[in-house]
Design an enzyme around this catalytic site. Sequence first.
Site, mmCIF file in Angstrom:
data_model
loop_
_atom_site.group_PDB
_atom_site.id
_atom_site.type_symbol
_atom_site.label_atom_id
_atom_site.label_comp_id
_atom_site.label_asym_id
_atom_site.label_seq_id
_atom_site.Cartn_x
_atom_site.Cartn_y
_atom_site.Cartn_z
ATOM 1 C CG HIS A 123 4.570 1.094 9.905
ATOM 2 N ND1 HIS A 123 5.422 2.119 9.543
ATOM 3 C CD2 HIS A 123 3.938 0.725 8.758
ATOM 4 C CE1 HIS A 123 5.291 2.350 8.251
ATOM 5 N NE2 HIS A 123 4.404 1.523 7.751
ATOM 6 N N GLY A 181 4.382 -2.197 3.245
ATOM 7 C CA GLY A 181 4.724 -3.225 2.275
ATOM 8 C C GLY A 181 5.808 -4.116 2.861
ATOM 9 C CB SER A 213 4.288 5.596 5.361
ATOM 10 O OG SER A 213 3.930 4.443 6.083
ATOM 11 C CD GLU A 214 8.552 4.363 6.605
ATOM 12 O OE1 GLU A 214 9.376 5.266 6.788
ATOM 13 O OE2 GLU A 214 7.378 4.410 7.006
ATOM 14 C CB THR A 215 8.032 -0.967 0.858
ATOM 15 O OG1 THR A 215 6.808 -0.365 0.391
ATOM 16 C CG2 THR A 215 8.086 -2.397 0.383
#
Length: 263
Positions: A72, A21, A44-46
């Site tokens: 990422h 995100g 997994s990550e924003t």
Amino acid sequence: MTKIYQVDAFTDKPFTGNPAGVCILDKPADKNWMQNVAKEMAISETAFLYPEDSGYNLRWFTPNAEVDLCGHATLASAHLLWEKCYADKEDILEFHTKSGTLTATLKEGWIGLDFPVLDEEETEVPEGLVEALGIKPVYVGRNIFDYIVEVSSEEELSKINPDFTKLANINARGFSVTAISKSDEYDFVSRFFAPSVGVPEDPVTGSAHCCLGPYWMKKLNKSNLTAYQASARGGFLKINVMGNRMLISGKSVTAIEGMLLDS
């Protein structure tokens, strides 16, 4: 209303690689709000970024916690800044983060991230690791964030079916499990598990390669490496180790563009 995007990172095809995100803001946001957005995104990550000094302030959140380094979601952020014309494609992007200033450049379709090397040191096998992963390690090391575990073959790596409850009880952000590649296309392969921060298996983990890259550089005696993260979605990276810094390069594609209605 605030725009939010989902970008598939370390891939050139939609619905592969690692989804991140990305929320581009005008000013700093409340930490609890960012954590709630990351929980709502359920990936997994924003990343959350806003203009600061000559670049951007950048923070990363999993659904459960803020993290100090994420590859990422940084790649995805750089991709969007160029794609949405926040920056010229010739610009070097600067990100001010909890891990210092990180930069991104664009060359021939590849985004290169200048990241710190995170060397590991050999360590005793932590209690519960062998049982949690169901493997016999060739090597176990540890850096400031994660354990790195080498196994004997790519086949053994692909068969790992972790006990995430047991793995989450070991004190570490995550676990990079790696092996030499059986393909001539890549130098090494890996998988990454981080259940303690809400990410059972991460599809492609840029920050883990800050350790994996130097580790395989020493084993293979080469500073330019190609890597494949063998998750269900899969993703590929190019690595160039340069002393205590390294260039992690990948591609990205935008998958979703939307609006946060309650922002």
